[in-house]
Every structure is written in structure tokens, then in C-alpha cells.
Design an enzyme around this catalytic site. Structure first.
Site, PDB file in Angstrom:
ATOM      1  N   HIS A   1      47.828  36.395  39.859  1.00 17.77           N
ATOM      2  CA  HIS A   1      47.224  37.402  39.431  1.00 17.77           C
ATOM      3  C   HIS A   1      46.911  38.263  37.926  1.00 17.77           C
ATOM      4  O   HIS A   1      47.961  38.780  38.116  1.00 17.77           O
ATOM      5  CB  HIS A   1      47.405  38.609  40.749  1.00 17.77           C
ATOM      6  CG  HIS A   1      47.876  37.890  41.738  1.00 17.77           C
ATOM      7  ND1 HIS A   1      46.804  37.357  43.187  1.00 17.77           N
ATOM      8  CD2 HIS A   1      48.806  37.279  42.702  1.00 17.77           C
ATOM      9  CE1 HIS A   1      47.238  36.889  44.289  1.00 17.77           C
ATOM     10  NE2 HIS A   1      48.281  36.336  44.065  1.00 17.77           N
TER      11      HIS A   1
ATOM     12  N   ASP B   1      44.150  34.127  48.355  1.00 15.22           N
ATOM     13  CA  ASP B   1      45.165  34.367  48.393  1.00 15.22           C
ATOM     14  C   ASP B   1      44.555  35.924  48.325  1.00 15.22           C
ATOM     15  O   ASP B   1      44.286  36.416  47.695  1.00 15.22           O
ATOM     16  CB  ASP B   1      45.926  33.767  47.579  1.00 15.22           C
ATOM     17  CG  ASP B   1      46.990  34.150  47.031  1.00 15.22           C
ATOM     18  OD1 ASP B   1      47.789  34.226  48.089  1.00 15.22           O
ATOM     19  OD2 ASP B   1      47.513  35.382  46.489  1.00 15.22           O
TER      20      ASP B   1
ATOM     21  N   ASN C   1      41.311  37.311  43.873  1.00 11.39           N
ATOM     22  CA  ASN C   1      41.428  38.559  44.745  1.00 11.39           C
ATOM     23  C   ASN C   1      41.820  39.950  43.638  1.00 11.39           C
ATOM     24  O   ASN C   1      42.027  40.856  44.047  1.00 11.39           O
ATOM     25  CB  ASN C   1      42.209  39.007  45.214  1.00 11.39           C
ATOM     26  CG  ASN C   1      43.870  38.501  44.950  1.00 11.39           C
ATOM     27  OD1 ASN C   1      44.467  38.436  43.714  1.00 11.39           O
ATOM     28  ND2 ASN C   1      44.921  39.471  45.476  1.00 11.39           N
TER      29      ASN C   1
ATOM     30  N   HIS D   1      49.018  29.808  40.104  1.00 11.12           N
ATOM     31  CA  HIS D   1      49.056  30.857  40.891  1.00 11.12           C
ATOM     32  C   HIS D   1      49.128  32.048  40.039  1.00 11.12           C
ATOM     33  O   HIS D   1      50.176  32.996  40.312  1.00 11.12           O
ATOM     34  CB  HIS D   1      49.874  30.827  42.233  1.00 11.12           C
ATOM     35  CG  HIS D   1      49.483  32.321  43.446  1.00 11.12           C
ATOM     36  ND1 HIS D   1      50.240  31.349  44.768  1.00 11.12           N
ATOM     37  CD2 HIS D   1      49.243  32.755  43.306  1.00 11.12           C
ATOM     38  CE1 HIS D   1      49.166  32.572  45.529  1.00 11.12           C
ATOM     39  NE2 HIS D   1      49.241  33.157  44.942  1.00 11.12           N
TER      40      HIS D   1
ATOM     41  N   ASP E   1      52.782  32.952  41.437  1.00  7.86           N
ATOM     42  CA  ASP E   1      52.273  34.549  42.201  1.00  7.86           C
ATOM     43  C   ASP E   1      52.617  35.871  41.379  1.00  7.86           C
ATOM     44  O   ASP E   1      52.707  36.355  42.465  1.00  7.86           O
ATOM     45  CB  ASP E   1      53.371  34.615  43.985  1.00  7.86           C
ATOM     46  CG  ASP E   1      52.097  35.348  44.849  1.00  7.86           C
ATOM     47  OD1 ASP E   1      51.129  35.648  44.544  1.00  7.86           O
ATOM     48  OD2 ASP E   1      52.866  35.457  45.987  1.00  7.86           O
TER      49      ASP E   1
ATOM     50  N   ARG F   1      44.775  40.755  37.643  1.00 14.70           N
ATOM     51  CA  ARG F   1      44.467  42.281  38.059  1.00 14.70           C
ATOM     52  C   ARG F   1      42.616  42.417  37.641  1.00 14.70           C
ATOM     53  O   ARG F   1      42.437  43.601  37.797  1.00 14.70           O
ATOM     54  CB  ARG F   1      45.785  42.861  38.042  1.00 14.70           C
ATOM     55  CG  ARG F   1      46.804  42.999  38.357  1.00 14.70           C
ATOM     56  CD  ARG F   1      46.285  42.656  40.165  1.00 14.70           C
ATOM     57  NE  ARG F   1      48.127  42.700  40.929  1.00 14.70           N
ATOM     58  CZ  ARG F   1      48.344  41.554  41.830  1.00 14.70           C
ATOM     59  NH1 ARG F   1      47.193  41.323  42.424  1.00 14.70           N
ATOM     60  NH2 ARG F   1      48.873  41.878  42.704  1.00 14.70           N
TER      61      ARG F   1
ATOM     62  N   ASN G   1      54.290  39.196  49.529  1.00 17.82           N
ATOM     63  CA  ASN G   1      54.215  38.302  50.362  1.00 17.82           C
ATOM     64  C   ASN G   1      53.792  36.388  50.309  1.00 17.82           C
ATOM     65  O   ASN G   1      52.849  36.753  49.402  1.00 17.82           O
ATOM     66  CB  ASN G   1      52.663  38.993  51.323  1.00 17.82           C
ATOM     67  CG  ASN G   1      52.259  38.332  52.198  1.00 17.82           C
ATOM     68  OD1 ASN G   1      52.350  37.289  52.739  1.00 17.82           O
ATOM     69  ND2 ASN G   1      51.212  38.771  53.391  1.00 17.82           N
TER      70      ASN G   1
HETATM   71 ZN   LIG Z   1      49.332  34.681  48.848  1.00 15.64          ZN
END
Ligand SMILES: [Zn+2]
Length: 439
Positions: free
Chosen positions: A61, A153, A93, A59, A306, A63, A279
Site C-alpha cells: 500500500h 484489497d 485502495n 501486495h 501487505d 497510499r 487485517n
Molecule cells: Zn487485505
């Protein structure tokens, strides 16, 4: 893929056990034993340092594409290498969203070109993360990126019919849906954990039940359709209980906890520093104790970072306007050591399981999370558990400074990381391919 350079890791302790010597050559572990030697190899004196399989993050990110001002695949994977990771799963995302074969192949290729860690793109479950219709899951699975993990996510797949269809669909290619469990109506306008602190501060709360209700629904859906489910960043005591119940019924569910939910609480919101806005939100000390216990007894399968880099503009503002998220790749292993190993709740072999072997298995990554054994790919991390270091985000490789550990000292330090036998980190510093390594 290997450069041909050989490394002789002397006096290292695989999984924190007995000291031995490990030879890396041609991208694989070529020999292991106290008497192993090689005159052509670069020698690293392990001094009893802990040798683990390279870490795998389920997990992250990164970007890119779309928010290269916050992170790029290059800077994010360099941060990953410095944190001991040899593979990361990049969340969907991005802008454009990773919801087509074209976009996931682009992310996969940029990861290969950067060379710091293998990048496994996660595919979106729904087109544009809009929660309305399923994305091209099969096309992403069949692409060069071979996507096996699918997630919206940042958003929850809250429509139970869509969630059911996604769970059914991914069975065809042994995929998994990774759910961001957040009931949207129960969390409208939410700014932090709903509890004593949110009431005192007058901030809108994100109740534990908004996470637990979705997890309960999804484990039942997974059981109903006979599919496997992964629960992202589980954060409450109640969620641990639901996963424990689901596993006792034989439901094929796995769960992750983040480093920050293992160590930080909602009390940190009292300073209104948006660095601590995340979050799901930081919860209570009781929840922290429950997720630690869940990780220790195997109810929670893995730790995933995350890692969520944000620019200064998106974070240095009033609490209500700030983005959710914190960085984590360069501190994850230290937080796990401090909360779980230093406290006697996990062994180093357990750390290898929760940060490498099991995340690789959930993501169906074949060549990471492998045993430290002759013939296996040389994806490894060498850790010095004895040092303590003060975290300074300004000196980190990630482009963003939103680490919740700024100024805090944490246990342990990554000394070296090897990706298919090539050192991506040596002496605690990242090294480019052309670096001149001391003899
Ligand atoms: Zn999440």
C-alpha cells in the site's frame, strides 16, 4: 535506463551457493565467473554475501494518491529498495481509487519518476471498491500500466456473482483476481482474532472461518470458470488446508502469507498496542506453525508484505479506534530469513522463489524475478545474513512508524540493491542518482 556505471560484485554467493564474481553493465548482468574483471567498474567486495534476484512484492500500500501524509510513492518505493525490492505492486485502495486507466497510469508514472523500484499498479475489481459493479478492468489492462492484478484489497469481493464475473473477465488478458478473503457479515465490528485471547479481553472476534469460507468458495469458482485466483494474506491453518486441497485438484490458485503472520500471534493484543492491530488479524501459534509449514512445502506460493503505513493519528489511539495495518517493506526479508532460513525450512534459492520469481510470475512482470544469468536484467539484491540488527522505525524510509518490530532484533540486512544495473542501495543506505560512489 542505466546510468552507464558498472559494478563488479566480487566474492558474492548467488542463491547462497558458490562464490563468484558478477559484472553489471548497461543495465544487465554482463558476465559471471571467478575470473571476471573490469577496470572501469566500481568494485564491491561481497565477502561471501548472498546475491538474489531483486525482490518483488505483490501486495504494497503506497497510499498515493490521497493519503500522502502516511506514505508517498517516493517514500514507499525508497523503503522498498532498502528492503531489497526492485518491483512492487501497489494496491488499489487509494483516493481516488485505482479503478480507471487514468489513475493507474498516474501511479505507474509516479513510480517511474521516483526511480527507486518499479511500481505496478493493481486495479480495483469494483468501482470505488464498493462491491457493486465491475471497474474498467480491460481499460486498465490495456493502459500504459498494463495492469494484470486486480483486487479490492481492504475489502472482500463478497458477492459471488461479481467475483465470478471478475474471474471470467480477466481471462481475456491473462489477469488474476487477488482476493482479500473476509466474509463481511461474520466479521462485523471485529477487532482481533476470535479465540481465547479475544474472549479474555472482551474484544469482538474475527473468526478463522470468515477467511476460510471465502477461500473455499473462490477456489470452487475459479475451477468452475477455469480462471486463475490469487489469495491475499492467508492467515489460518484451515486456509492452508483448503489451498492444499485445491492444488491437489489442479485448481489454478496461488496464495501469499505476510511476514507478520509468519512470526507474530494474537497474544500481542494483550498489551492493547494498536501497532499489532491488522487485517487479517494475528492468529494463534498453531496457525503460525501451519503457515510456515505451508510455505515450506509450496502450498503457499509467496511472501507478500501487505505494507500498510498509517499516520500517528490513525494508529496512536485506543485499540478500537485504530486503523488496521503494519509496515513491512524494510523488514520482510529479515523475517523470512529468521523464520524460514535460519530454521532450515527454506534455502536461499527458495527465498528467491517465494520473494521474487513466483510473485513476478503471478503479476506477469517480465523483467523481474529473472535468473541470475548473463544477459538478464541487473535487478539484484545483496544480503548479509550474518548480522543482526535492532529495528528502529524512526530511522526507516517509510513515512509511517507502525512497524510491529520496533525495538526487536532481526536476522540479516540488505547491503545493496540494483535496479537495471543502477544502485538504489549501497552499504545498507539508499543512494540517489547523483551520489558519488567510491572507486
Ligand atoms: Zn487485505
Amino acid at each position: 535506463m542505466s546510468t552507464g556505471r558498472k559494478y563488479l560484485l566480487r566474492n558474492v554467493a548467488p542463491y547462497g551457493g558458490d562464490r563468484t564474481t558478477v559484472l553489471l553493465a548497461d543495465g544487465v548482468i554482463a558476465a559471471i565467473g571467478p575470473d571476471v574483471s573490469d577496470d572501469d567498474a566500481t568494485i564491491i567486495d561481497g565477502r561471501g554475501l548472498v546475491l538474489l534476484p531483486g525482490l518483488v512484492d505483490l501486495h504494497t500500500h503506497l497510499r498515493e494518491p490521497g493519503r500522502e501524509d502516511a506514505e508517498t510513492i517516493r517514500t514507499g518505493t525508497r523503503a522498498a529498495a532498502l528492503g531489497g525490492f526492485t518491483a512492487v505492486h501497489a494496491m488499489a485502495n487509494t483516493t481516488p481509487t485505482q479503478d480507471t486507466a487514468g489513475v493507474v497510469e498516474q501511479v505507474w508514472r509516479l513510480g517511474r519518476e521516483a526511480g527507486w523500484a518499479d511500481v505496478h499498479p493493481i486495479g480495483a475489481v469494483t468501482v470505488g471498491l464498493e462491491g457493486e459493479r465491475l471497474a474498467e478492468l480491460g481499460a486498465m489492462a490495456e493502459s500504459k500500466a498494463q495492469v494484470r492484478v486486480f483486487s479490492d484489497d481492504g475489502k472482500c469481493v463478497h458477492d459471488p456473482v461479481l467475483m465470478r464475473r471478475a474471474l471470467e473477465y480477466v481471462k481475456a488478458f491473462d489477469g488474476v483476481v487477488a482476493q482479500h478473503a473476509q466474509e463481511p457479515r461474520l466479521t462485523e465490528g471485529a477487532q482481533m482474532h476470535e479465540g481465547v485471547v479475544s474472549a479474555e479481553l472482551g474484544l469482538a472476534g474475527w473468526p478463522a472461518v470468515a477467511e476460510e469460507a471465502i477461500i473455499a468458495r473462490d477456489v470452487l469458482l475459479a475451477e468452475h470458470v477455469g480462471s486463475r485466483l490469487h489469495v491475499c494474506h492467508l492467515s489460518t491453518a484451515g486456509s492452508v488446508e483448503i489451498i492444499r486441497w485445491a492444488k491437489s485438484r489442479g485448481i489454478d490458485v496461488t496464495a501469499e502469507v505476510t511476514p507478520h503472520h509468519l512470526i507474530l500471534t494474537d497474544e500481542l493484543a494483550r498489551g492493547y498496542d494498536p501497532t499489532f492491530k491488522v487485517n487479517p488479524p494475528l492468529r494463534t501459534q498453531r496457525d503460525v506453525e501451519a503457515v510456515r509449514a505451508g510455505l515450506a512445502d509450496g502450498t503457499i506460493d509467496i511472501v507478500a508484505t501487505d505494507h500498510a503505513p498509517h499516520t500517528r493519528e490513525d494508529k496512536d489511539c485506543e485499540w478500537g479506534a485504530a486503523a488496521f495495518g503494519m509496515t513491512g517493506l524494510e523488514t520482510a526479508l529479515s523475517v523470512v530469513q529468521e523464520t524460514m532460513v535460519d530454521t532450515g525450512r527454506l534455502t536461499w534459492a527458495d527465498v528467491a522463489r517465494v520473494l521474487s520469481e513466483t510473485p513476478a510470475r503471478i503479476g506477469r512482470v517480465a523483467d523481474h524475478g529473472r535468473p541470475i544469468a548473463v544477459g538478464e536484467p541487473a535487478n539484484l539484491v545483496l544480503v548479509d545474513p550474518a548480522v543482526r540488527r535492532v529495528i528502529n522505525p524512526d530511522e526507516q524510509a517509510t513515512k509511517s512508524g507502525n512497524s510491529p518490530f520496533r525495538g526487536r532484533d532481526l536476522s540479516g540486512c540488505v547491503i545493496a540493491t540494483f535496479l537495471r544495473g543502477r544502485a538504489t542501495v549501497l552499504d545498507g543506505a539508499s543512494c540517489d542518482e547523483d551520489v558519488v560512489v567510491r572507486a
